[in-house]
Design a protein around this motif. Structure first.
Motif, PDB file in Angstrom:
ATOM      1  N   VAL B  24       0.834  -1.205   0.000  1.00 19.48           N
ATOM      2  CA  VAL B  24       0.000   0.000   0.000  1.00 19.48           C
ATOM      3  C   VAL B  24       0.871   1.258   0.000  1.00 19.48           C
ATOM      4  O   VAL B  24       1.847   1.343   0.750  1.00 19.48           O
ATOM      5  CB  VAL B  24      -0.897   0.025   1.261  1.00 19.48           C
ATOM      6  N   GLY B  25       0.514   2.183  -0.866  1.00 25.26           N
ATOM      7  CA  GLY B  25       1.128   3.502  -0.821  1.00 25.26           C
ATOM      8  C   GLY B  25       2.520   3.603  -1.424  1.00 25.26           C
ATOM      9  O   GLY B  25       3.195   4.622  -1.282  1.00 25.26           O
ATOM     10  N   THR B  26       2.967   2.570  -2.116  1.00 28.36           N
ATOM     11  CA  THR B  26       4.326   2.616  -2.655  1.00 28.36           C
ATOM     12  C   THR B  26       4.408   3.436  -3.940  1.00 28.36           C
ATOM     13  O   THR B  26       5.507   3.747  -4.398  1.00 28.36           O
ATOM     14  CB  THR B  26       4.871   1.200  -2.924  1.00 28.36           C
ATOM     15  N   GLY B  27       3.238   3.769  -4.501  1.00 27.03           N
ATOM     16  CA  GLY B  27       3.245   4.626  -5.692  1.00 27.03           C
ATOM     17  C   GLY B  27       2.767   3.936  -6.955  1.00 27.03           C
ATOM     18  O   GLY B  27       3.129   4.350  -8.065  1.00 27.03           O
ATOM     19  N   LYS B  28       1.920   2.928  -6.817  1.00 27.43           N
ATOM     20  CA  LYS B  28       1.429   2.191  -7.992  1.00 27.43           C
ATOM     21  C   LYS B  28       0.577   3.084  -8.889  1.00 27.43           C
ATOM     22  O   LYS B  28       0.797   3.150 -10.101  1.00 27.43           O
ATOM     23  CB  LYS B  28       0.615   0.962  -7.545  1.00 27.43           C
ATOM     24  N   SER B  29      -0.408   3.761  -8.273  1.00 25.52           N
ATOM     25  CA  SER B  29      -1.286   4.613  -9.082  1.00 25.52           C
ATOM     26  C   SER B  29      -0.478   5.745  -9.711  1.00 25.52           C
ATOM     27  O   SER B  29      -0.692   6.097 -10.882  1.00 25.52           O
ATOM     28  CB  SER B  29      -2.407   5.212  -8.225  1.00 25.52           C
ATOM     29  N   SER B  30       0.445   6.305  -8.937  1.00 26.17           N
ATOM     30  CA  SER B  30       1.268   7.398  -9.473  1.00 26.17           C
ATOM     31  C   SER B  30       2.089   6.922 -10.664  1.00 26.17           C
ATOM     32  O   SER B  30       2.242   7.637 -11.654  1.00 26.17           O
ATOM     33  CB  SER B  30       2.214   7.930  -8.399  1.00 26.17           C
ATOM     34  N   ASP B  57      -8.452   4.624  -6.208  1.00 26.93           N
ATOM     35  CA  ASP B  57      -7.426   4.548  -7.244  1.00 26.93           C
ATOM     36  C   ASP B  57      -7.985   4.983  -8.595  1.00 26.93           C
ATOM     37  O   ASP B  57      -7.375   5.774  -9.310  1.00 26.93           O
ATOM     38  CB  ASP B  57      -6.885   3.117  -7.364  1.00 26.93           C
ATOM     39  N   GLU B 112      -3.680  -2.334 -11.916  1.00 21.13           N
ATOM     40  CA  GLU B 112      -3.122  -2.043 -10.586  1.00 21.13           C
ATOM     41  C   GLU B 112      -3.737  -2.966  -9.565  1.00 21.13           C
ATOM     42  O   GLU B 112      -4.957  -3.023  -9.414  1.00 21.13           O
ATOM     43  CB  GLU B 112      -3.399  -0.591 -10.176  1.00 21.13           C
ATOM     44  N   GLY B 115      -3.289  -2.572  -2.993  1.00 19.33           N
ATOM     45  CA  GLY B 115      -2.059  -2.611  -2.205  1.00 19.33           C
ATOM     46  C   GLY B 115      -2.126  -3.771  -1.237  1.00 19.33           C
ATOM     47  O   GLY B 115      -3.054  -3.873  -0.451  1.00 19.33           O
ATOM     48  N   ASN B 159      10.944   3.070  -5.570  1.00 22.06           N
ATOM     49  CA  ASN B 159      10.259   4.316  -5.931  1.00 22.06           C
ATOM     50  C   ASN B 159      10.510   5.432  -4.924  1.00 22.06           C
ATOM     51  O   ASN B 159      10.911   5.174  -3.798  1.00 22.06           O
ATOM     52  CB  ASN B 159       8.751   4.031  -6.039  1.00 22.06           C
ATOM     53  N   LYS B 160      10.226   6.650  -5.381  1.00 23.87           N
ATOM     54  CA  LYS B 160      10.323   7.872  -4.561  1.00 23.87           C
ATOM     55  C   LYS B 160      11.749   8.091  -4.070  1.00 23.87           C
ATOM     56  O   LYS B 160      11.956   8.451  -2.898  1.00 23.87           O
ATOM     57  CB  LYS B 160       9.358   7.817  -3.365  1.00 23.87           C
ATOM     58  N   ASP B 162      13.590  10.406  -4.480  1.00 25.99           N
ATOM     59  CA  ASP B 162      13.823  11.786  -4.014  1.00 25.99           C
ATOM     60  C   ASP B 162      13.678  11.893  -2.501  1.00 25.99           C
ATOM     61  O   ASP B 162      14.188  12.830  -1.879  1.00 25.99           O
ATOM     62  CB  ASP B 162      12.848  12.744  -4.720  1.00 25.99           C
ATOM     63  N   LEU B 163      12.979  10.929  -1.892  1.00 29.65           N
ATOM     64  CA  LEU B 163      12.751  10.983  -0.442  1.00 29.65           C
ATOM     65  C   LEU B 163      13.914  10.386   0.358  1.00 29.65           C
ATOM     66  O   LEU B 163      13.948  10.533   1.591  1.00 29.65           O
ATOM     67  CB  LEU B 163      11.460  10.247  -0.072  1.00 29.65           C
ATOM     68  N   SER B 191      12.014   8.132  -9.516  1.00 26.64           N
ATOM     69  CA  SER B 191      11.360   9.259  -8.845  1.00 26.64           C
ATOM     70  C   SER B 191      10.684  10.077  -9.915  1.00 26.64           C
ATOM     71  O   SER B 191      11.213  10.249 -11.006  1.00 26.64           O
ATOM     72  CB  SER B 191      12.372  10.130  -8.108  1.00 26.64           C
ATOM     73  N   ARG B 192       9.511  10.593  -9.562  1.00 22.31           N
ATOM     74  CA  ARG B 192       8.811  11.401 -10.568  1.00 22.31           C
ATOM     75  C   ARG B 192       9.556  12.704 -10.831  1.00 22.31           C
ATOM     76  O   ARG B 192       9.251  13.398 -11.792  1.00 22.31           O
ATOM     77  CB  ARG B 192       7.381  11.654 -10.119  1.00 22.31           C
TER      78      ARG B 192
END
Ligand SMILES: Nc1nc2c(ncn2[C@@H]2O[C@H](COP(=O)(O)OP(=O)(O)OP(=O)(O)O)[C@@H](O)[C@H]2O)c(=O)[nH]1
Ligand SMILES: [Mg+2]
Lengths: 211, 237
Positions: B24-30, B57, B112, B115, B159-160, B162-163, B191-192
């Protein structure tokens, strides 16, 4: 092979037998809910399946049976659910029995109902009308029961007892519809509250189950 | 006669089906929204979402405005997100087939998963290739925890990225761990905000599509359990 088996790959896990919106509206008496279904919507489905089976065995066209079922299933949401489930089951039936005339006859319909598709499975497997009606009833009870475990805080053994205790009513329902052959004989046993819940559920954006 | 390939395999003309799963929340939809933005100019796309409790989603993707809302369809999973992509894929297959029927020239259908946990992967009868998505902010050790998706999905996304500085995770170490767990299968640190990583992702998807169209893409099963090889080699795209 069990047609009323949650392990059958026909998306049964997406169904609550209408229980989810009922619970959302405060219903807690699940055994009573199951009984209500057995005397109304589930009886209509079982009767439609039995009449469809007769038509398949006699090589009669199914259009009138489907029309009679649809006329007795006034909720669009319920008809859609049944057709979606019919599609899932038909997918499997075509894979299992690609050459069966009964399956081909139902596949030729435009979005057949689940009772029609079940009838084709019964025709191929030699299941009689009473067994088919019992299967529709038992499957409905189990669908509601397993969804209840996800929706309410329950002891699974209690739920198994509910299923067990509903079996005589399943049998009575099956016996009552097993002899039907004409679309006109399919009972018109509407359940406005179930229909209202089904319609509400189709419009909500928060749901675990498709229906 | 029964045709075991009747439903899903060996039909090169149909769209490539890409599964996107991960916790959950790892960035699938993004990631799906990103792919829509990047690919929609020259590919025909559609999306199936498996929502746990809401149509969040599907709504997020529709709101992103990256695709015609009718090309984004949600299926309910009855609180069984794992079942819906693995043991009983019927609802997802029907959704994908309906999209393919409604939009005849579809190139890619992205699915998708809801999550779930580290053990959830797609059945190869549902998707042709699958992407497993991890969140760098979920912890640098997650890649080492392994599991079928991390080890054997066709592509692993860390993913992400940048964080990473904000959560005290060593990005390069996490990617190294992920590669070590995957016997050469690809890993992308995404990263986006990192253009190069986005280009790497879109190139990978386009490459899969070429394989699919050439009829040489054989869906691989990450499997639920122990690693396995097909014959004498591990298949890498
Ligand atoms: N900083 C950063 N945040 C990101 C990136 N990709 C996604 N996010 C954020 O991560 C959060 C979760 O993203 P989603 O795409 O909703 O994740 P998901 O895996 O689809 O979530 P579920 O469907 O709920 O399992 C959102 O707030 C996104 O904006 C990224 O590359 N960098
Ligand atoms: Mg999502």
């Amino acid at each position: 092979m069990l047609l009323a088996d949650a392990r059958l790959p026909v998306a049964g896990h997406t169904q609550s037998g209408g229980l989810e919106p009922a619970v959302a509206d405060g219903l807690r008496d699940v055994p009573g809910y199951v009984r209500t279904r057995l005397t109304t919507v589930t009886r209509v489905d079982a009767a439609a399946g039995v009449v469809a089976l007769h038509h398949l065995r006699q090589a009669l066209p199914l259009g009138a049976v489907e029309a009679a079922w649809a006329a007795r299933t006034p909720s669009l949401a319920m008809r859609r659910t049944s057709r979606a489930q019919g599609k899932a089951l038909l997918r499997l039936a075509v894979r299992l029995w690609p050459d069966a005339p009964a399956v081909a006859a139902v596949a030729a319909l435009d979005s057949p109902s689940r009772p029609a598709v079940l009838a084709s499975c019964a025709a191929v497997t030699g299941l009689g009308p009473r067994s088919l009606a019992r299967l529709v009833g038992y499957d409905d009870v189990q669908t509601v029961a397993s969804a209840a475990l996800k929706l309410l805080p329950l002891d699974p053994a209690d739920v198994a007892c509910w299923v067990h205790d509903a079996l005589p009513e399943v049998e009575a329902m099956a016996e009552g519809v097993a002899g039907l052959t004409s679309p006109d004989d399919i009972p018109a046993a509407g359940a406005p509250q179930l229909e209202a819940w089904a319609e509400a559920h189709a419009r909500t954006t928060r749901r675990l189950f498709s229906a | 006669m029964r045709d075991p390939f009747a439903s899903s395999l060996g039909c090169a003309p149909r769209a490539l089906r890409v599964g996107v799963c991960g916790p959950v929340g790892t960035g699938k939809s993004s990631l799906i929204a990103l792919l829509c933005r990047e690919l929609a100019a020259d590919l025909e796309l559609a999306v199936v979402t498996n929502d746990i409790y809401t149509d969040e989603d599907a709504r997020m993707l529709r709101a992103a405005g990256v695709l015609d809302p009718d090309r984004i369809r949600a299926v309910e999973t009855g609180a069984c997100p794992h079942t819906a992509i693995r043991d009983d894929i019927t609802a997802n297959l029907i959704a994908a087939e309906e999209l393919e029927a409604d939009y005849e020239d579809l190139d890619v259908v992205m699915i998708e998963s809801g999550g779930d946990n580290l053990t959830a992967t797609f059945s190869p009868a549902l998707v042709d290739v699958q992407i497993f998505v991890l969140d760098i902010a979920g912890g640098g050790d997650v890649a080492r925890k392994g599991g079928p998706g991390i080890e054997r999905a066709d592509l692993l996304i860390v993913n992400k990225t940048d964080l990473a500085p904000y959560v005290g995770v060593d990005r390069d170490q996490m990617v190294t761990d992920a590669r070590a767990a995957r016997s050469g299968r690809p890993v992308i640190a995404l990263s986006r905000t990192d253009r190069a990583s986005i280009d790497e992702l879109t190139a990978w998807v386009r490459h899969q599509l070429v394989h699919h169209r050439d009829g040489v893409l054989v869906p691989q099963d990450p499997g639920p359990m122990a690693p396995h090889s097909h014959g004498d080699h591990v298949h890498v795209h």
